[in-house]
Design an enzyme around this catalytic site. Sequence first.
Site, PDB file in Angstrom:
ATOM      1  N   ASP A  10      -4.353  -2.778   5.189  1.00  0.00           N
ATOM      2  CA  ASP A  10      -3.490  -2.581   4.167  1.00  0.00           C
ATOM      3  C   ASP A  10      -3.382  -1.035   3.921  1.00  0.00           C
ATOM      4  OD1 ASP A  10      -2.445  -2.896   1.505  1.00  0.00           O
ATOM      5  OD2 ASP A  10      -4.354  -2.660   0.528  1.00  0.00           O
ATOM      6  N   ASP A  12      -2.197   0.932   0.311  1.00  0.00           N
ATOM      7  CA  ASP A  12      -2.563   1.103  -0.742  1.00  0.00           C
ATOM      8  C   ASP A  12      -4.293   0.845  -1.229  1.00  0.00           C
ATOM      9  OD1 ASP A  12      -0.393   2.564  -1.722  1.00  0.00           O
ATOM     10  OD2 ASP A  12       0.425   0.661  -2.366  1.00  0.00           O
ATOM     11  N   ASP A 139      -8.177  -4.255   0.316  1.00  0.00           N
ATOM     12  CA  ASP A 139      -8.980  -4.241  -1.009  1.00  0.00           C
ATOM     13  C   ASP A 139      -8.910  -5.268  -2.003  1.00  0.00           C
ATOM     14  OD1 ASP A 139      -6.427  -2.757  -1.151  1.00  0.00           O
ATOM     15  OD2 ASP A 139      -7.050  -2.096  -3.112  1.00  0.00           O
TER      16      ASP A 139
HETATM   17 MG    MG Z   1      -4.331  -2.499  -1.350  1.00  0.00          MG
END
Ligand code: MG
Length: 183
Positions: A10, A12, A139
């Site tokens: 991922d 961000d 995240d």
């Molecule tokens: Mg993310």
Amino acid sequence: MPSKPLLLIDQDGVLADFDQGVRLAWRAQYHSEAPIGPRQHFYLRDDMAPQYHPQLHDIYTRPGFFATLPPIAGAVEALHTLLAHGLDVHICTAPISNYQNCVAEKFMWVEQHLGHEWVSRIILTKDKTWVRGDILIDDKPQISGSLTPLWTQWLYDAPYNRQYHDRRRVCWQDTASWADLLA
Ligand SMILES: [Mg+2]
């Protein structure tokens, strides 16, 4: 899983520091600290009072925001290390729905921080369950979509996902947390 896992990473919150980008932009514009409470929710707005949501939206949709996000500590070095060890590494990222600046700037960020050859490793999708891979490092604690994922998620450590103990946890600076990938 093959001996060299196919990795999805991922952008961000794992490579690019969205939270810190908001804090820096807020400070530059309003000459005060961003009114962000303790980070308990995945979406930053959920840790901000509603009256600040329009300013937050203005910050993350403006030209230059995504292109200038600071890298997460250790992320750039980790990705180069993973690639050097022969892993098939791809960046799997979902653009915001106000895509006008975000999409191009996510590519710009990757080119600037990882190098031009990494641009061809970007997979841009709103639904990560459609993407094949062995491991997704992300995240976001709850990733949903229209398919059953073929990947296993490793949760990239963040203050807002520490209540989840059901998945393996990764932090680039804690090299022991991802050393298995290099074996
Ligand atoms: Mg993310």
